[in-house]
Design a protein around this motif. Structure first.
Motif, PDB file in Angstrom:
ATOM      1  N   PHE A  32     -60.325 -27.687  36.706  1.00  0.00           N
ATOM      2  CA  PHE A  32     -58.911 -28.055  37.118  1.00  0.00           C
ATOM      3  C   PHE A  32     -57.917 -27.649  36.064  1.00  0.00           C
ATOM      4  O   PHE A  32     -56.700 -27.331  36.415  1.00  0.00           O
ATOM      5  CB  PHE A  32     -58.766 -29.716  37.579  1.00  0.00           C
ATOM      6  N   ALA A  33     -58.345 -28.245  34.793  1.00  0.00           N
ATOM      7  CA  ALA A  33     -57.240 -27.481  33.790  1.00  0.00           C
ATOM      8  C   ALA A  33     -57.143 -26.017  33.738  1.00  0.00           C
ATOM      9  O   ALA A  33     -55.985 -25.646  33.520  1.00  0.00           O
ATOM     10  CB  ALA A  33     -57.936 -28.113  32.438  1.00  0.00           C
ATOM     11  N   ALA A  34     -58.059 -25.253  34.086  1.00  0.00           N
ATOM     12  CA  ALA A  34     -57.919 -23.767  34.410  1.00  0.00           C
ATOM     13  C   ALA A  34     -56.788 -23.543  35.203  1.00  0.00           C
ATOM     14  O   ALA A  34     -55.955 -22.516  35.112  1.00  0.00           O
ATOM     15  CB  ALA A  34     -59.239 -22.866  34.318  1.00  0.00           C
ATOM     16  N   VAL A  35     -57.217 -24.214  36.269  1.00  0.00           N
ATOM     17  CA  VAL A  35     -56.542 -23.810  37.539  1.00  0.00           C
ATOM     18  C   VAL A  35     -54.727 -24.198  37.353  1.00  0.00           C
ATOM     19  O   VAL A  35     -53.749 -23.529  37.465  1.00  0.00           O
ATOM     20  CB  VAL A  35     -56.734 -24.606  38.722  1.00  0.00           C
ATOM     21  N   ALA A  36     -54.639 -25.530  36.462  1.00  0.00           N
ATOM     22  CA  ALA A  36     -53.292 -25.909  36.195  1.00  0.00           C
ATOM     23  C   ALA A  36     -52.604 -25.118  35.101  1.00  0.00           C
ATOM     24  O   ALA A  36     -51.527 -24.592  35.141  1.00  0.00           O
ATOM     25  CB  ALA A  36     -53.607 -27.244  35.444  1.00  0.00           C
ATOM     26  N   GLN A  37     -53.499 -24.428  34.360  1.00  0.00           N
ATOM     27  CA  GLN A  37     -52.799 -23.570  33.239  1.00  0.00           C
ATOM     28  C   GLN A  37     -52.589 -22.260  33.779  1.00  0.00           C
ATOM     29  O   GLN A  37     -51.487 -21.384  33.605  1.00  0.00           O
ATOM     30  CB  GLN A  37     -53.699 -23.479  32.043  1.00  0.00           C
ATOM     31  N   ALA A  38     -53.495 -21.705  34.738  1.00  0.00           N
ATOM     32  CA  ALA A  38     -53.093 -20.429  35.152  1.00  0.00           C
ATOM     33  C   ALA A  38     -52.232 -20.072  36.576  1.00  0.00           C
ATOM     34  O   ALA A  38     -51.794 -19.199  36.930  1.00  0.00           O
ATOM     35  CB  ALA A  38     -54.568 -19.640  35.856  1.00  0.00           C
ATOM     36  N   GLY A  39     -52.216 -21.496  37.062  1.00  0.00           N
ATOM     37  CA  GLY A  39     -51.238 -21.627  38.205  1.00  0.00           C
ATOM     38  C   GLY A  39     -51.793 -20.786  39.790  1.00  0.00           C
ATOM     39  O   GLY A  39     -50.764 -20.434  40.469  1.00  0.00           O
ATOM     40  N   ARG A  59     -61.202 -15.998  37.889  1.00  0.00           N
ATOM     41  CA  ARG A  59     -61.530 -14.755  37.183  1.00  0.00           C
ATOM     42  C   ARG A  59     -61.637 -15.303  35.611  1.00  0.00           C
ATOM     43  O   ARG A  59     -62.529 -14.902  35.069  1.00  0.00           O
ATOM     44  CB  ARG A  59     -60.280 -13.888  37.252  1.00  0.00           C
ATOM     45  N   GLN A  60     -60.746 -16.151  35.256  1.00  0.00           N
ATOM     46  CA  GLN A  60     -60.915 -16.632  33.880  1.00  0.00           C
ATOM     47  C   GLN A  60     -62.281 -17.270  33.499  1.00  0.00           C
ATOM     48  O   GLN A  60     -62.599 -17.361  32.363  1.00  0.00           O
ATOM     49  CB  GLN A  60     -59.841 -17.761  33.762  1.00  0.00           C
ATOM     50  N   LEU A  61     -62.831 -18.206  34.432  1.00  0.00           N
ATOM     51  CA  LEU A  61     -63.836 -19.015  34.371  1.00  0.00           C
ATOM     52  C   LEU A  61     -65.083 -18.287  34.833  1.00  0.00           C
ATOM     53  O   LEU A  61     -66.214 -18.474  34.430  1.00  0.00           O
ATOM     54  CB  LEU A  61     -63.990 -20.111  35.086  1.00  0.00           C
ATOM     55  N   SER A  71     -66.507 -17.839  41.484  1.00  0.00           N
ATOM     56  CA  SER A  71     -66.001 -17.443  42.544  1.00  0.00           C
ATOM     57  C   SER A  71     -64.912 -18.302  42.900  1.00  0.00           C
ATOM     58  O   SER A  71     -64.945 -19.489  42.672  1.00  0.00           O
ATOM     59  CB  SER A  71     -67.133 -17.373  43.790  1.00  0.00           C
ATOM     60  N   ALA A  72     -64.058 -17.584  43.724  1.00  0.00           N
ATOM     61  CA  ALA A  72     -62.778 -18.481  44.204  1.00  0.00           C
ATOM     62  C   ALA A  72     -63.173 -19.846  44.987  1.00  0.00           C
ATOM     63  O   ALA A  72     -62.667 -20.819  44.997  1.00  0.00           O
ATOM     64  CB  ALA A  72     -62.079 -17.620  44.783  1.00  0.00           C
ATOM     65  N   ALA A  73     -64.258 -19.466  45.815  1.00  0.00           N
ATOM     66  CA  ALA A  73     -64.817 -20.683  46.651  1.00  0.00           C
ATOM     67  C   ALA A  73     -65.463 -21.941  45.616  1.00  0.00           C
ATOM     68  O   ALA A  73     -65.245 -22.928  46.113  1.00  0.00           O
ATOM     69  CB  ALA A  73     -66.041 -20.114  47.501  1.00  0.00           C
ATOM     70  N   THR A  74     -66.110 -21.525  44.651  1.00  0.00           N
ATOM     71  CA  THR A  74     -66.739 -22.355  43.708  1.00  0.00           C
ATOM     72  C   THR A  74     -65.484 -23.412  43.091  1.00  0.00           C
ATOM     73  O   THR A  74     -65.491 -24.604  43.080  1.00  0.00           O
ATOM     74  CB  THR A  74     -67.340 -21.763  42.698  1.00  0.00           C
ATOM     75  N   VAL A  75     -64.215 -22.505  42.724  1.00  0.00           N
ATOM     76  CA  VAL A  75     -63.206 -23.378  42.181  1.00  0.00           C
ATOM     77  C   VAL A  75     -62.467 -24.031  43.358  1.00  0.00           C
ATOM     78  O   VAL A  75     -62.288 -25.303  42.820  1.00  0.00           O
ATOM     79  CB  VAL A  75     -62.272 -22.251  41.597  1.00  0.00           C
ATOM     80  N   MET A  76     -62.625 -23.536  44.538  1.00  0.00           N
ATOM     81  CA  MET A  76     -61.743 -24.510  45.626  1.00  0.00           C
ATOM     82  C   MET A  76     -62.658 -25.837  46.001  1.00  0.00           C
ATOM     83  O   MET A  76     -62.119 -26.748  45.981  1.00  0.00           O
ATOM     84  CB  MET A  76     -61.751 -23.659  46.679  1.00  0.00           C
ATOM     85  N   ARG A  77     -63.958 -25.652  45.856  1.00  0.00           N
ATOM     86  CA  ARG A  77     -64.729 -26.656  46.088  1.00  0.00           C
ATOM     87  C   ARG A  77     -64.930 -27.785  44.927  1.00  0.00           C
ATOM     88  O   ARG A  77     -64.881 -29.104  44.945  1.00  0.00           O
ATOM     89  CB  ARG A  77     -66.135 -26.246  46.597  1.00  0.00           C
ATOM     90  N   SER A  78     -64.743 -27.480  43.649  1.00  0.00           N
ATOM     91  CA  SER A  78     -64.663 -27.955  42.545  1.00  0.00           C
ATOM     92  C   SER A  78     -63.479 -28.851  42.677  1.00  0.00           C
ATOM     93  O   SER A  78     -63.450 -30.223  42.364  1.00  0.00           O
ATOM     94  CB  SER A  78     -64.785 -27.524  41.341  1.00  0.00           C
ATOM     95  N   ALA A 131     -53.581 -33.138  34.606  1.00  0.00           N
ATOM     96  CA  ALA A 131     -53.893 -32.005  34.034  1.00  0.00           C
ATOM     97  C   ALA A 131     -53.624 -32.266  32.299  1.00  0.00           C
ATOM     98  O   ALA A 131     -54.305 -31.767  31.351  1.00  0.00           O
ATOM     99  CB  ALA A 131     -53.031 -31.036  34.391  1.00  0.00           C
ATOM    100  N   ALA A 132     -52.627 -32.813  32.101  1.00  0.00           N
ATOM    101  CA  ALA A 132     -52.244 -33.255  30.835  1.00  0.00           C
ATOM    102  C   ALA A 132     -53.553 -33.998  29.996  1.00  0.00           C
ATOM    103  O   ALA A 132     -54.064 -33.881  28.830  1.00  0.00           O
ATOM    104  CB  ALA A 132     -51.117 -33.963  30.527  1.00  0.00           C
ATOM    105  N   SER A 133     -54.016 -34.782  31.006  1.00  0.00           N
ATOM    106  CA  SER A 133     -55.156 -35.876  30.453  1.00  0.00           C
ATOM    107  C   SER A 133     -56.237 -35.022  30.450  1.00  0.00           C
ATOM    108  O   SER A 133     -56.926 -35.199  29.111  1.00  0.00           O
ATOM    109  CB  SER A 133     -55.369 -37.133  31.384  1.00  0.00           C
ATOM    110  N   CYS A 134     -56.712 -34.094  31.250  1.00  0.00           N
ATOM    111  CA  CYS A 134     -57.866 -33.300  30.831  1.00  0.00           C
ATOM    112  C   CYS A 134     -57.553 -32.254  29.777  1.00  0.00           C
ATOM    113  O   CYS A 134     -58.509 -32.243  29.172  1.00  0.00           O
ATOM    114  CB  CYS A 134     -57.842 -32.262  32.248  1.00  0.00           C
TER     115      CYS A 134
END
Length: 300
Positions: A10-17, A24-26, A29-36, A66-69
């Motif tokens: 989630f922190a990576a999503v928040a930072q990348a927008g 890609r950064q992690l 797969s996009a599906a794995t990120v969405m499920r997480s 996101a700030a707490s993460c």
């Protein structure tokens, strides 16, 4: 995924927008990120992302989380570095906060020297007036002016500043120098107001307190604009001495009515963790405190 892994995603999503950019950064797969993210939202029973055809954005709850993460992930990284014997070398992001005109006049040169000494640190500098919320706003160290509330955390005094009245040499040559606050009725003034109305100026002489309500020829919504107008010779303006430190040094402004100046205001560096502070925080405090205490803007 573990809770820690979900927070990292989630922190990576928040930072990348972007979900795709975070994937890609992690190297996931996009599906794995969405499920997480979906699993995290389900467990917290709240929406962390606002989804639209144009992409995703953080919800208000998502911004707070996101700030707490970021703080939790950084704490884990610091703990690992400590165990590995790397804690003596500061690295990572350090978030600093200071009043708007304190940053370029006082804090920025010290920060640049710190970064030259500790090149593995990345500083995020925030300019904000008023008392910052360290935990809520993700601030590591803040330079603040004025009395401290009880909830401000750990504080180190570094100096004082004083309210002053000043004008340009050209203005003073044309209109003369006021000898008392009463003389200000014959002078042009420039005021800064963020509330839509001009507050009275306070003067002190011994135990006596005197107030003067200016009728400014120019009212500005920023202190910086009022200072620039005073430098241009439009009139006298009220500010804190550190806000015009460079202009006073360069002879662009001169102070008046110094014998009637109100009491000085304390300046502190505040932070949260005390002895448990990260090496970035501790090294910056060790570096900045002696330099701030000898800075002429905080002692003049």
């Amino acid at each position: 995924m573990s809770r820690y892994q979900e927070m990292a995603v989630f922190a990576a999503v928040a930072q990348a927008g972007s979900l795709a950019a975070a994937a890609r950064q992690l190297d996931l797969s996009a599906a794995t990120v969405m499920r997480s993210v979906a699993a995290l939202e389900a467990r917290l029973n709240t929406s962390l992302l606002l989804r639209s055809p144009r992409g995703v954005a953080l919800s208000p709850a998502g911004e707070t989380f996101a700030a707490s993460c970021q703080q939790v992930l950084q704490a884990v990284l610091d703990a690992e570095r400590s165990v590995l014997g790397l804690h003596s070398d500061p690295a990572g992001q350090l978030t600093l906060s200071a009043p708007l005109l304190m940053t370029p006049q006082v804090l920025l040169p010290i920060t640049l020297a710190y970064l030259d000494t500790f090149p593995e640190v990345q500083v995020v500098s925030q300019a904000r007036d008023g008392m910052p919320r360290l935990l809520e706003d993700g601030i590591d160290i803040a330079l603040v002016v004025g009395p401290l509330p009880d909830s401000s955390g750990f504080a180190i005094p570094v100096g004082t500043v004083r309210p002053i009245l000043c004008g340009s040499p050209a203005y003073l040559a044309r209109h003369g120098r006021p000898a008392t606050p009463d003389d200000l009725r014959q002078h042009r003034t420039v005021a800064w107001t963020s509330a839509g109305y001009v507050t009275a100026w306070r003067f002190c002489h011994g135990q006596a307190v005197q107030w003067f309500k200016p009728t400014p020829v120019l009212s500005c919504t920023t202190q910086q604009a009022a200072i620039r107008a005073a430098v241009a010779g439009l009139g006298l303006t009220r500010c804190l001495n550190h806000e015009v430190h460079r202009e006073l040094q360069d002879g662009l402004l001169e102070t008046v009515l110094d014998d009637f100046a109100p009491e000085r205001l304390p300046v502190h560096l505040i932070y949260r963790e005390g002895r448990r502070a990260t090496v970035r925080v501790r090294t910056f405090l060790d570096f900045a405190v002696p330099r701030l205490r000898t800075h002429p803007a905080l002692n003049g």
